[in-house]
Design a protein around this motif. Structure first.
Motif, mmCIF file in Angstrom:
data_model
loop_
_atom_site.group_PDB
_atom_site.id
_atom_site.type_symbol
_atom_site.label_atom_id
_atom_site.label_comp_id
_atom_site.label_asym_id
_atom_site.label_seq_id
_atom_site.Cartn_x
_atom_site.Cartn_y
_atom_site.Cartn_z
ATOM 1 N N ILE A 190 0.845 -1.199 0.000
ATOM 2 C CA ILE A 190 0.000 0.000 0.000
ATOM 3 C C ILE A 190 0.875 1.240 0.000
ATOM 4 O O ILE A 190 1.784 1.389 0.813
ATOM 5 N N LYS A 191 0.595 2.150 -0.938
ATOM 6 C CA LYS A 191 1.238 3.457 -0.989
ATOM 7 C C LYS A 191 0.254 4.511 -0.503
ATOM 8 O O LYS A 191 -0.959 4.405 -0.756
ATOM 9 N N ALA A 192 0.789 5.540 0.125
ATOM 10 C CA ALA A 192 -0.060 6.637 0.602
ATOM 11 C C ALA A 192 0.713 7.949 0.476
ATOM 12 O O ALA A 192 1.937 7.985 0.653
ATOM 13 N N ASN A 193 -0.023 9.023 0.169
ATOM 14 C CA ASN A 193 0.611 10.334 0.048
ATOM 15 C C ASN A 193 -0.450 11.419 0.159
ATOM 16 O O ASN A 193 -1.513 11.320 -0.474
ATOM 17 N N THR A 194 -0.146 12.433 0.927
ATOM 18 C CA THR A 194 -1.080 13.547 1.109
ATOM 19 C C THR A 194 -0.706 14.743 0.247
ATOM 20 O O THR A 194 -1.526 15.626 0.005
ATOM 21 N N ASN A 195 0.533 14.770 -0.253
ATOM 22 C CA ASN A 195 1.060 15.974 -0.900
ATOM 23 C C ASN A 195 1.263 15.807 -2.393
ATOM 24 O O ASN A 195 2.255 16.262 -2.953
ATOM 25 N N VAL A 196 0.337 15.135 -3.044
ATOM 26 C CA VAL A 196 0.404 14.952 -4.495
ATOM 27 C C VAL A 196 -0.964 15.267 -5.091
ATOM 28 O O VAL A 196 -1.980 15.290 -4.380
ATOM 29 N N PRO A 197 -1.029 15.525 -6.416
ATOM 30 C CA PRO A 197 -2.324 15.785 -7.042
ATOM 31 C C PRO A 197 -3.296 14.614 -6.853
ATOM 32 O O PRO A 197 -2.880 13.461 -6.680
ATOM 33 N N SER A 198 -4.575 14.900 -6.927
ATOM 34 C CA SER A 198 -5.586 13.882 -6.644
ATOM 35 C C SER A 198 -5.500 12.693 -7.584
ATOM 36 O O SER A 198 -5.827 11.561 -7.213
ATOM 37 N N HIS A 199 -5.040 12.918 -8.827
ATOM 38 C CA HIS A 199 -4.991 11.827 -9.808
ATOM 39 C C HIS A 199 -3.634 11.133 -9.842
ATOM 40 O O HIS A 199 -3.365 10.330 -10.741
ATOM 41 N N PHE A 200 -2.777 11.381 -8.862
ATOM 42 C CA PHE A 200 -1.418 10.847 -8.858
ATOM 43 C C PHE A 200 -1.421 9.321 -8.926
ATOM 44 O O PHE A 200 -0.736 8.717 -9.762
ATOM 45 N N PHE A 201 -2.185 8.679 -8.069
ATOM 46 C CA PHE A 201 -2.204 7.209 -8.066
ATOM 47 C C PHE A 201 -3.085 6.650 -9.183
ATOM 48 O O PHE A 201 -2.886 5.516 -9.609
ATOM 49 N N THR A 202 -4.019 7.432 -9.666
ATOM 50 C CA THR A 202 -4.810 6.999 -10.826
ATOM 51 C C THR A 202 -3.898 6.776 -12.022
ATOM 52 O O THR A 202 -4.021 5.782 -12.748
ATOM 53 N N VAL A 203 -2.972 7.696 -12.239
ATOM 54 C CA VAL A 203 -2.043 7.592 -13.361
ATOM 55 C C VAL A 203 -1.189 6.332 -13.229
ATOM 56 O O VAL A 203 -0.979 5.598 -14.206
ATOM 57 N N GLU A 204 -0.710 6.061 -12.034
ATOM 58 C CA GLU A 204 0.103 4.852 -11.829
ATOM 59 C C GLU A 204 -0.718 3.596 -12.078
ATOM 60 O O GLU A 204 -0.254 2.656 -12.744
ATOM 61 N N ALA A 205 -1.940 3.567 -11.556
ATOM 62 C CA ALA A 205 -2.793 2.392 -11.730
ATOM 63 C C ALA A 205 -3.113 2.139 -13.195
ATOM 64 O O ALA A 205 -3.083 0.991 -13.670
ATOM 65 N N ASN A 212 -7.740 5.799 -4.923
ATOM 66 C CA ASN A 212 -8.716 6.875 -4.769
ATOM 67 C C ASN A 212 -8.199 8.154 -5.402
ATOM 68 O O ASN A 212 -7.043 8.252 -5.796
ATOM 69 N N GLU A 213 -9.070 9.128 -5.530
ATOM 70 C CA GLU A 213 -8.712 10.467 -5.984
ATOM 71 C C GLU A 213 -9.175 11.447 -4.903
ATOM 72 O O GLU A 213 -10.293 11.968 -4.951
ATOM 73 N N PRO A 214 -8.329 11.688 -3.911
ATOM 74 C CA PRO A 214 -8.743 12.447 -2.731
ATOM 75 C C PRO A 214 -8.918 13.926 -3.014
ATOM 76 O O PRO A 214 -8.333 14.479 -3.948
ATOM 77 N N ASP A 215 -9.707 14.574 -2.191
ATOM 78 C CA ASP A 215 -9.803 16.024 -2.210
ATOM 79 C C ASP A 215 -8.517 16.624 -1.662
ATOM 80 O O ASP A 215 -7.713 15.942 -1.004
ATOM 81 N N GLU A 216 -8.315 17.921 -1.912
ATOM 82 C CA GLU A 216 -7.108 18.594 -1.456
ATOM 83 C C GLU A 216 -6.949 18.454 0.052
ATOM 84 O O GLU A 216 -7.901 18.653 0.821
ATOM 85 N N GLY A 217 -5.747 18.076 0.486
ATOM 86 C CA GLY A 217 -5.459 17.908 1.896
ATOM 87 C C GLY A 217 -5.736 16.519 2.424
ATOM 88 O O GLY A 217 -5.316 16.187 3.538
ATOM 89 N N GLU A 218 -6.443 15.701 1.647
ATOM 90 C CA GLU A 218 -6.703 14.325 2.061
ATOM 91 C C GLU A 218 -5.615 13.406 1.506
ATOM 92 O O GLU A 218 -4.802 13.808 0.675
ATOM 93 N N THR A 219 -5.627 12.175 1.959
ATOM 94 C CA THR A 219 -4.550 11.240 1.619
ATOM 95 C C THR A 219 -4.956 10.337 0.463
ATOM 96 O O THR A 219 -6.017 9.713 0.491
ATOM 97 N N GLY A 220 -4.088 10.298 -0.551
ATOM 98 C CA GLY A 220 -4.264 9.348 -1.639
ATOM 99 C C GLY A 220 -3.717 7.991 -1.250
ATOM 100 O O GLY A 220 -2.686 7.895 -0.580
#
Length: 290
Positions: free
Chosen positions: A44-59, A80-88
């Motif tokens: 599992i990867k997690a990140n709060t400081n990237v654009p909302s579609h960051f993990f979408t692109v990887e997937a 997921n595609e989190p809102d600003e400030g939330e964790t992807g």
């Protein structure tokens, strides 16, 4: 972070509980974890400081590679595609590493098979990321134009904005970019590339099965991919021999290789600073003179 991951697992219909959660290596950008529940093991990867579609692109990159049926990638279970400030969050299959003597040869063969999957143009139908930096992948009929305008020029501009280009370095880089047609071809066959292929972005699973991870896919010159594999230590010689048996590199490869490596060095210069300046300068001097 555990509550965030627990909620993501619930969306995956795995209610847990989480029995084991351990930090593991996940690169310079993300937090990464091995997670075991009563039902399954996950990476599992997690990140709060990237654009909302960051993990979408990887997937989606992993999915595109998987569709070639040439080389393995981890299964993607959820993102997921989190809102600003939330964790992807990106939840994938856990791959147990098991490097074997024949693994590098198999990896070279499978990568060549993936590169044999063509497109009609160079680029991609969406932007991607290299580290945290966005890459524009607008389609182009010319690889030379694509490499100049979608790869080198944006890094030049970013370096100017971040003041990592002393006057002499900037002058040489601008001159080199204007002369790229001396070395970079217009019309190699477009290959599906991983796009960020260094030693940390592949692994060998059980029974010596190679896996690609962390892609930044694009359709481009396959020599561009191979050049990067040689930049930070290189891969085993059996990898390159097996690859070239299936997909030989062009005669001009050694002249092109530093120019392809230049892109990744500029990325590192812009992300991590002046420690990458000297190798950039050596390449610029080689092609533009003192």
């Amino acid at each position: 972070m555990k509550p965030v991951i627990q909620r993501a697992l619930e969306q995956l219909n795995d209610p847990g509980p989480i029995k084991v959660m351990q930090s593991v290596s996940g690169g310079d950008i993300n937090e990464a974890f091995y997670v075991r529940t009563s039902h399954h093991e996950y990476f599992i990867k997690a990140n709060t400081n990237v654009p909302s579609h960051f993990f979408t692109v990887e997937a989606l990159g992993l999915e595109r590679i998987d569709q070639t049926n040439t080389i393995n990638v981890p299964k993607v279970y959820h993102y997921n595609e989190p809102d600003e400030g939330e964790t992807g969050v990106l939840i994938m299959e856990w791959i147990e590493e098991d490097r074997q003597a024949h693994s590098a040869e198999k990896f070279g063969q499978n990568l060549a098979k993936m590169h044999l999957h063509p497109a009609e143009q160079f680029g991609l139908d969406q932007p991607t990321f290299i580290g945290r930096l966005t890459q524009d992948n607008s389609w182009s009929e010319s690889w030379l134009d694509y490499y100049r305008e979608n790869r080198l020029q944006p890094q030049l501009q970013l370096a100017i904005e971040s003041s990592t280009l002393p006057h002499k370095r900037r002058d040489k880089l601008e001159r080199l970019i204007s002369r790229l047609d001396r070395w970079i071809p217009h019309h190699p066959s477009p290959s599906l590339l991983h796009g960020d292929l260094w030693a940390g972005n592949y692994m060998i699973g059980q029974k010596g099965i190679p896996y690609l991870i962390d892609p930044s896919i694009v359709y481009g010159d396959h020599a561009f991919e191979l050049a990067f594999t040689e930049l930070f230590g290189g891969f085993p010689s059996t990898f390159y021999a097996a690859y070239q048996e299936m997909m030989p590199l062009p005669f001009e490869y050694e002249d092109m290789k530093p120019l392809y490596q230049l892109y990744y060095l500029l990325v590192h210069l812009n992300m991590f600073g002046e420690s990458y300046g000297p190798p950039v300068d050596r390449i610029l001097t080689r092609y533009t003179g003192g």
